[in-house]
Design a protein around this motif. Structure first.
Motif, PDB file in Angstrom:
ATOM      1  N   UNK A   9       1.935   9.052  -5.857  1.00 27.61           N
ATOM      2  CA  UNK A   9       3.246  10.348  -6.032  1.00 27.61           C
ATOM      3  C   UNK A   9       4.296  10.325  -7.126  1.00 27.61           C
ATOM      4  N   UNK A  10       4.826   9.801  -7.047  1.00 34.08           N
ATOM      5  CA  UNK A  10       6.262   9.917  -8.256  1.00 34.08           C
ATOM      6  C   UNK A  10       5.542  10.121  -9.377  1.00 34.08           C
ATOM      7  N   UNK A  11       4.369   9.751  -9.935  1.00 32.80           N
ATOM      8  CA  UNK A  11       3.882   9.336 -11.562  1.00 32.80           C
ATOM      9  C   UNK A  11       3.077  11.182 -10.959  1.00 32.80           C
ATOM     10  N   UNK A  37       2.973  16.441 -13.759  1.00 33.15           N
ATOM     11  CA  UNK A  37       3.590  17.940 -13.257  1.00 33.15           C
ATOM     12  C   UNK A  37       4.771  18.731 -14.009  1.00 33.15           C
ATOM     13  N   UNK A  38       5.356  18.175 -13.852  1.00 35.20           N
ATOM     14  CA  UNK A  38       6.703  18.383 -14.699  1.00 35.20           C
ATOM     15  C   UNK A  38       6.688  18.301 -15.774  1.00 35.20           C
ATOM     16  N   UNK A  76       0.658  -1.741  -0.286  1.00 32.70           N
ATOM     17  CA  UNK A  76       0.349   0.271   0.310  1.00 32.70           C
ATOM     18  C   UNK A  76       0.799   1.136  -0.020  1.00 32.70           C
ATOM     19  N   UNK A  77       2.135   1.343   0.786  1.00 32.99           N
ATOM     20  CA  UNK A  77       2.877   2.373   1.099  1.00 32.99           C
ATOM     21  C   UNK A  77       3.546   2.395  -0.633  1.00 32.99           C
ATOM     22  N   UNK A  78       4.229   1.729  -1.008  1.00 27.80           N
ATOM     23  CA  UNK A  78       4.829   1.608  -2.406  1.00 27.80           C
ATOM     24  C   UNK A  78       3.817   1.974  -3.374  1.00 27.80           C
TER      25      UNK A  78
END
Length: 347
Positions: free
Chosen positions: A70-72, A77-78, A62-64
Motif C-alpha cells: 500500500x505504501x509503495x 501515485x504521489x 502478511x500484514x506487513x
C-alpha cells in the motif's frame, strides 16, 4: 468371622467393582505415570505453542507485506502526480515563453514561423546545403528522432562564435617574478602574470620540500598535518589563480596581495603578515574579539574603526579561503627562504 467368609466377601466386593466399571466404561485412573508419557505430553505442548507462534508470525508478515504494498502504491501515485505537475508547469512555461517571443517579434514587425513550418520537410537544395555544412564541421548529418527545427538549432550552436579564452602567462624566471611598485598601477597585466608565477613557484617548492622528508617523518601525525595543509592550500588557491588568469581580482584585494608578495620577496615576513591581517580582519576585529597583536602601525589600528570599510574575508567564503592559503604560503616561505633579520620571522 473365619477366613473363608472374609475371602468370600472380598471376592464379592471385587466382582461388584468390575461389574460397575464394565457398565460405565470409565478407565480406572493410574496410580503411577511413566516418564516417557510426561515427555511426550511436554513435546506435544511445545509443538502446539510453536505452531501458534509460527501462525502469528506469518500473519504479521502478511500484514506487513500488505502495508508495504500500500505504501509503495501511494508513493508511486504521489510520484506520478509530481511528474504530471512538473510537466504541466513546463508546458505553461514554454507557452509563456512562446507568447512572449511572439509579442516581441510582433512589436519589432517580425513574423516568426510556426512549429509546423519549422518541422516541415526541407527542399532538396536546402537539404543539400544543410548536409554540406554538417559535413564541413565533421558532425552527424542527422540524429535519431531529430526534427528539422532541432537540426537547424544544432547547426546554429555549432557555428556560434565562442569567446576566445585568454592564454595563461608563460613561465617566468625568478628575476622576472619580482614585482615593482610602479607596475601595480601602471602595468596590471604584467603584475598578474608575476603573481601567478610566484605563487605557482611557492607551491612547487612546497611540494618538493614535503617529498624530500624522510619516510618516518612523513608518517607522523605532524607530517600528515603538514601534507594536508599543503593540499588544502593548493585547492583553495584555485579560484585565486582563475582571478590571475582573468585579471579580475577585487580592486581592494589586488593591491594588498601585491604588497604581501613584494614584502615576501624582500623576506620581510612580519610586515607581510601585518598587511594580511589588515586585509583579512578589517572592521571585523572588535565584533569577533580579535586583539591588536601583530598590527604594529597606529594608523592601521585607527583604520579598523573607520566606517564603510568591510572585511573581505568575513563577507566571502572563497576569498577567505585563498587569503588563508596565502598566509600558509608565507609560513612556508620563511622556512624555505629565511630572512637575514631574525625579527622578521613570524610567530
Amino acid at each position: 468371622m473365619d477366613f473363608a467368609s472374609i475371602l468370600a466377601s472380598e471376592i464379592a466386593s471385587k466382582k461388584r467393582k468390575l461389574e460397575a466399571a464394565a457398565t460405565t466404561n470409565t478407565p480406572e485412573p493410574k496410580k503411577y505415570i511413566k516418564r516417557s508419557d510426561i515427555e511426550q505430553a511436554r513435546e506435544q505442548e511445545y509443538l502446539a505453542k510453536q505452531a501458534a507462534l509460527d501462525a502469528e508470525r506469518e500473519e504479521k508478515a502478511r500484514r506487513k507485506r500488505e502495508q508495504e504494498a500500500e505504501d509503495e502504491a501511494r508513493r508511486e501515485e504521489q510520484k506520478r502526480k509530481r511528474e504530471k505537475l512538473k510537466e504541466e508547469a513546463r508546458l505553461r512555461r514554454e507557452k509563456r515563453e512562446a507568447e512572449k517571443a511572439a509579442a516581441e517579434a510582433k512589436a519589432k514587425g517580425i513574423t516568426l514561423p510556426s512549429a509546423e513550418d519549422q518541422d516541415k520537410p526541407l527542399s532538396e537544395k536546402e537539404e543539400r546545403e544543410l548536409c554540406a555544412q554538417f559535413r564541413k564541421l565533421k558532425q552527424p548529418v542527422r540524429i535519431f528522432g531529430e526534427t528539422t527545427s532541432m537540426r537547424k538549432a544544432r547547426l546554429e550552436d555549432l557555428t556560434r562564435t565562442k569567446p576566445v579564452e585568454k592564454p595563461f602567462p608563460p613561465p617566468l624566471t625568478e628575476q622576472e617574478m619580482i614585482i615593482k611598485k610602479s607596475d601595480v598601477t601602471e602595468d596590471t597585466e604584467k603584475v598578474y602574470g608575476q603573481l601567478a608565477a610566484w605563487f605557482d613557484m611557492v607551491l612547487h617548492e612546497w611540494a618538493l620540500a614535503l617529498a624530500a622528508r624522510p619516510e618516518e617523518v612523513a608518517r607522523t601525525t605532524t607530517g600528515k598535518q603538514a601534507k594536508n595543509a599543503y593540499l588544502q592550500a593548493k585547492e583553495h588557491m584555485e579560484p585565486l589563480f582563475r582571478h590571475f588568469k582573468d585579471q579580475d581580482l577585487h580592486p581592494d584585494v589586488f593591491p594588498r596581495v601585491c604588497d604581501i608578495v613584494m614584502l615576501a620577496q624582500d623576506r620581510k615576513y612580519v610586515n607581510a603578515n601585518d598587511v594580511y591581517l589588515r586585509l583579512s580582519i578589517g572592521n571585523a576585529a572588535w565584533p569577533i574579539g580579535v586583539t591588536m597583536v601583530g598590527i604594529h602601525e597606529r594608523s592601521a589600528r585607527e583604520k579598523l574603526h573607520e566606517k564603510g570599510k568591510a572585511a573581505h574575508i568575513m563577507s566571502d567564503e572563497v576569498t577567505r579561503k585563498f587569503l588563508q592559503s596565502i598566509k600558509r604560503c608565507l609560513s612556508f616561505c620563511q622556512t624555505r627562504w629565511p630572512p637575514s633579520d631574525p625579527l622578521q620571522l613570524m610567530g
